[in-house]
Design a protein around this motif. Structure first.
Motif, PDB file in Angstrom:
ATOM      1  N   MET A 197      16.567  29.106 -48.728  1.00  0.00           N
ATOM      2  CA  MET A 197      16.854  30.492 -49.124  1.00  0.00           C
ATOM      3  C   MET A 197      17.476  31.274 -47.957  1.00  0.00           C
ATOM      4  SD  MET A 197      14.149  33.061 -50.947  1.00  0.00           S
ATOM      5  CE  MET A 197      13.830  34.122 -49.557  1.00  0.00           C
ATOM      6  N   THR A 198      18.456  32.123 -48.258  1.00  0.00           N
ATOM      7  CA  THR A 198      19.099  32.900 -47.192  1.00  0.00           C
ATOM      8  C   THR A 198      18.139  33.980 -46.702  1.00  0.00           C
ATOM      9  OG1 THR A 198      21.135  32.590 -48.412  1.00  0.00           O
ATOM     10  CG2 THR A 198      21.187  34.186 -46.616  1.00  0.00           C
ATOM     11  N   ALA A 199      18.086  34.135 -45.380  1.00  0.00           N
ATOM     12  CA  ALA A 199      17.215  35.178 -44.808  1.00  0.00           C
ATOM     13  C   ALA A 199      18.023  36.456 -44.609  1.00  0.00           C
ATOM     14  CB  ALA A 199      16.666  34.690 -43.477  1.00  0.00           C
ATOM     15  N   HIS A 200      17.402  37.581 -44.918  1.00  0.00           N
ATOM     16  CA  HIS A 200      18.033  38.895 -44.732  1.00  0.00           C
ATOM     17  C   HIS A 200      17.108  39.799 -43.932  1.00  0.00           C
ATOM     18  CE1 HIS A 200      20.771  37.715 -47.969  1.00  0.00           C
ATOM     19  NE2 HIS A 200      19.730  37.492 -48.755  1.00  0.00           N
ATOM     20  N   ILE A 246       7.033  41.676 -36.837  1.00  0.00           N
ATOM     21  CA  ILE A 246       7.673  42.651 -35.941  1.00  0.00           C
ATOM     22  C   ILE A 246       7.453  42.212 -34.491  1.00  0.00           C
ATOM     23  CG2 ILE A 246       7.633  45.059 -35.154  1.00  0.00           C
ATOM     24  CD1 ILE A 246       6.799  45.858 -38.029  1.00  0.00           C
ATOM     25  N   GLU A 247       6.226  41.803 -34.183  1.00  0.00           N
ATOM     26  CA  GLU A 247       5.932  41.401 -32.799  1.00  0.00           C
ATOM     27  C   GLU A 247       6.702  40.149 -32.392  1.00  0.00           C
ATOM     28  OE1 GLU A 247       1.648  41.525 -32.640  1.00  0.00           O
ATOM     29  OE2 GLU A 247       1.724  43.581 -31.837  1.00  0.00           O
ATOM     30  N   GLU A 248       6.904  39.237 -33.324  1.00  0.00           N
ATOM     31  CA  GLU A 248       7.687  38.023 -33.014  1.00  0.00           C
ATOM     32  C   GLU A 248       9.107  38.437 -32.595  1.00  0.00           C
ATOM     33  OE1 GLU A 248       8.574  35.456 -36.341  1.00  0.00           O
ATOM     34  OE2 GLU A 248       9.614  34.009 -35.056  1.00  0.00           O
ATOM     35  N   LEU A 249       9.645  39.405 -33.345  1.00  0.00           N
ATOM     36  CA  LEU A 249      11.005  39.851 -33.032  1.00  0.00           C
ATOM     37  C   LEU A 249      11.062  40.568 -31.682  1.00  0.00           C
ATOM     38  CD1 LEU A 249      13.586  40.571 -35.482  1.00  0.00           C
ATOM     39  CD2 LEU A 249      13.517  42.090 -33.530  1.00  0.00           C
ATOM     40  N   LEU A 250      10.039  41.389 -31.408  1.00  0.00           N
ATOM     41  CA  LEU A 250      10.033  42.117 -30.130  1.00  0.00           C
ATOM     42  C   LEU A 250       9.851  41.145 -28.964  1.00  0.00           C
ATOM     43  CD1 LEU A 250       7.949  45.337 -30.993  1.00  0.00           C
ATOM     44  CD2 LEU A 250      10.386  44.907 -31.312  1.00  0.00           C
ATOM     45  N   ASP A 251       9.028  40.113 -29.165  1.00  0.00           N
ATOM     46  CA  ASP A 251       8.838  39.108 -28.099  1.00  0.00           C
ATOM     47  C   ASP A 251      10.152  38.364 -27.830  1.00  0.00           C
ATOM     48  OD1 ASP A 251       6.211  39.858 -27.969  1.00  0.00           O
ATOM     49  OD2 ASP A 251       5.446  38.163 -29.151  1.00  0.00           O
ATOM     50  N   LEU A 252      10.832  38.007 -28.909  1.00  0.00           N
ATOM     51  CA  LEU A 252      12.107  37.300 -28.762  1.00  0.00           C
ATOM     52  C   LEU A 252      13.139  38.196 -28.066  1.00  0.00           C
ATOM     53  CD1 LEU A 252      13.640  34.681 -29.449  1.00  0.00           C
ATOM     54  CD2 LEU A 252      14.225  35.682 -31.664  1.00  0.00           C
ATOM     55  N   THR A 253      13.051  39.489 -28.307  1.00  0.00           N
ATOM     56  CA  THR A 253      13.991  40.431 -27.686  1.00  0.00           C
ATOM     57  C   THR A 253      13.917  40.361 -26.159  1.00  0.00           C
ATOM     58  OG1 THR A 253      13.928  41.880 -29.606  1.00  0.00           O
ATOM     59  CG2 THR A 253      14.631  42.882 -27.535  1.00  0.00           C
ATOM     60  N   ASP A 254      12.726  40.099 -25.620  1.00  0.00           N
ATOM     61  CA  ASP A 254      12.599  39.956 -24.156  1.00  0.00           C
ATOM     62  C   ASP A 254      13.551  38.883 -23.630  1.00  0.00           C
ATOM     63  OD1 ASP A 254      10.660  41.881 -23.579  1.00  0.00           O
ATOM     64  OD2 ASP A 254       9.012  40.519 -24.097  1.00  0.00           O
ATOM     65  N   THR A 255      13.647  37.762 -24.365  1.00  0.00           N
ATOM     66  CA  THR A 255      14.543  36.671 -23.962  1.00  0.00           C
ATOM     67  C   THR A 255      15.987  37.161 -23.904  1.00  0.00           C
ATOM     68  OG1 THR A 255      13.101  35.166 -25.133  1.00  0.00           O
ATOM     69  CG2 THR A 255      15.280  34.318 -24.595  1.00  0.00           C
ATOM     70  N   PHE A 256      16.381  37.932 -24.919  1.00  0.00           N
ATOM     71  CA  PHE A 256      17.771  38.388 -24.965  1.00  0.00           C
ATOM     72  C   PHE A 256      18.050  39.483 -23.945  1.00  0.00           C
ATOM     73  CE2 PHE A 256      17.203  36.292 -29.057  1.00  0.00           C
ATOM     74  CZ  PHE A 256      18.207  35.341 -28.913  1.00  0.00           C
ATOM     75  N   LEU A 302      19.965  38.612 -35.111  1.00  0.00           N
ATOM     76  CA  LEU A 302      20.989  37.636 -35.536  1.00  0.00           C
ATOM     77  C   LEU A 302      20.517  36.216 -35.270  1.00  0.00           C
ATOM     78  CD1 LEU A 302      24.251  39.459 -34.334  1.00  0.00           C
ATOM     79  CD2 LEU A 302      23.409  39.239 -36.692  1.00  0.00           C
ATOM     80  N   PHE A 303      19.849  36.023 -34.131  1.00  0.00           N
ATOM     81  CA  PHE A 303      19.377  34.671 -33.803  1.00  0.00           C
ATOM     82  C   PHE A 303      18.313  34.218 -34.802  1.00  0.00           C
ATOM     83  CE2 PHE A 303      16.549  31.655 -31.730  1.00  0.00           C
ATOM     84  CZ  PHE A 303      17.463  30.668 -31.402  1.00  0.00           C
ATOM     85  N   LEU A 304      17.386  35.119 -35.147  1.00  0.00           N
ATOM     86  CA  LEU A 304      16.334  34.729 -36.098  1.00  0.00           C
ATOM     87  C   LEU A 304      16.920  34.410 -37.477  1.00  0.00           C
ATOM     88  CD1 LEU A 304      13.177  36.943 -35.500  1.00  0.00           C
ATOM     89  CD2 LEU A 304      13.422  34.487 -35.176  1.00  0.00           C
ATOM     90  N   LEU A 305      17.962  35.158 -37.858  1.00  0.00           N
ATOM     91  CA  LEU A 305      18.550  34.918 -39.185  1.00  0.00           C
ATOM     92  C   LEU A 305      19.453  33.695 -39.208  1.00  0.00           C
ATOM     93  CD1 LEU A 305      19.482  38.556 -40.305  1.00  0.00           C
ATOM     94  CD2 LEU A 305      17.504  37.214 -41.007  1.00  0.00           C
TER      95      LEU A 305
END
Ligand code: ASP
Ligand code: CP
Length: 316
Positions: free
Chosen positions: A1-4, A16-26, A296-299
């Motif tokens: 299934m396509t993620a949006h 939300i926290e997963e995304l914020l944690d990943l943001t540290d990498t970027f 964008l990376f998560l999607l």
């Protein structure tokens, strides 16, 4: 299934926290001399803006380029919409160029959701009418977390035109999911007709609320969506709800001053307040790129190992 990513509505604290944690990498990648990784090489990200934007459009474009994606930009003002082409045909044309993600801003609430039904690409809501602006809320939460470590137990005031603000809706959801208490501060005419289900307190007295805040989030009057007289006069609105230096002195010394931009100096905040050391408005802008890279990376991303490698190491 396509993620949006269509809204904060439906996202829980862990997501939300997963995304914020990943943001540290970027954010770290953004500080490198060559701020580019091959994570989305071969993918195409299109920005479709049917409403004006500076920050969101440019930062999504920058985010996609830093991930080595190809980019394609559509701006309604210079398009064949003026020749009578429909939204559906416009989307079909852009999608036919082989895009993997469509970043959509539209003045009508729900348009990104409709577009998600029409294409196989991932759709990101970059602001739909007065409904939601999820990546703004994520970058705001990231900025506050960056300065305070956590939103848990914070008291955040959102001040101004809540009624027409998609930022307010997304932020109420994100801030409360992350454990903050939110107070909306606005005249009743600038509040949504119903607040049933909103996890907020409401006040009409900014001076009383300011000393209790850990962050004061200011909103612009959304004049492009205001069709009737909702305030007696701009002068009276500014007198009651504008954050000037005298009023900002009532905020705790450690409190943050936030604004999604664009700001209208002399209305929701004075030039002095914009330059106050407690203002994190520019940090919000900078963090917009990192948060949008994470989205964008998560999607679309296919391999986390590609994050560790620089573009030159990956070999052209
Ligand atoms: N830029 C934000 C939005 O598009 C906030 C604003 O325009 O006031 O919703
Ligand atoms: N904050 C925000 O969405 O800004 P733009 O309208 O300039 O994209």
């Amino acid at each position: 299934m396509t993620a949006h990513l269509l809204g904060i509505d439906g996202m829980d604290r862990a997501e939300i926290e997963e995304l914020l944690d990943l943001t540290d990498t970027f954010a770290e990648i953004g500080r490198r001399p060559i701020a580019r990784v091959p994570a989305l090489r071969g993918r195409t990200v299109a920005t479709l803006f049917f409403e004006d934007s500076t920050r969101t459009r440019v930062s999504f474009d920058t985010a996609a380029k830093r991930l080595s994606a190809d980019t394609l930009n559509f701006a309604a003002g210079s398009s064949s919409l003026s020749k009578g082409e429909s939204l559906r045909d416009t989307v079909d044309v852009i999608a036919s160029y082989g895009v993997d993600a469509l970043v959509v801003r539209h003045p009508m609430a729900g348009t990104p959701h409709r577009i998600a039904d029409w294409t196989d690409a991932s759709v990101v809501n970059a602001g739909d009418g007065s409904h939601e602006h999820p990546t703004q809320a994520l970058l705001d939460a990231y900025t506050i977390r960056q300065h305070r470590g956590s939103l848990d137990g914070m008291h955040i005031g959102i001040v101004g035109d809540i009624r027409h603000s998609r930022v307010a809706r997304s932020n109420v959801l994100a801030f409360s999911a992350l454990g903050a208490q939110v107070t909306l501060v606005a005249p009743t005419t600038l509040l949504p007709p119903s607040l049933v289900g909103w996890p907020v307190r409401v006040s009409q007295d900014l001076d009383e609320v300011l000393p209790t805040l850990d962050a004061c989030y200011l909103l612009r009057m959304q004049s492009e969506r205001i069709t009737e007289g909702l305030i007696p006069s701009l002068r009276e609105y500014v007198a009651d709800y504008g954050l000037n230096a005298t009023r900002a002195a009532r905020l705790p010394t450690e409190a943050l001053i936030c604004h999604p931009g664009p700001t209208n100096r002399g209305v929701e905040l004075s030039a002095e307040v914009a330059a106050d050391p407690r203002s994190v408005i520019l940090d919000q802008v900078v963090n917009g790129v990192s948060v949008r890279m994470a989205v964008l990376f998560l999607l679309l991303g296919s391999g986390r190992e590609l994050l560790e490698r620089s573009e030159s190491e990956a070999g052209a």
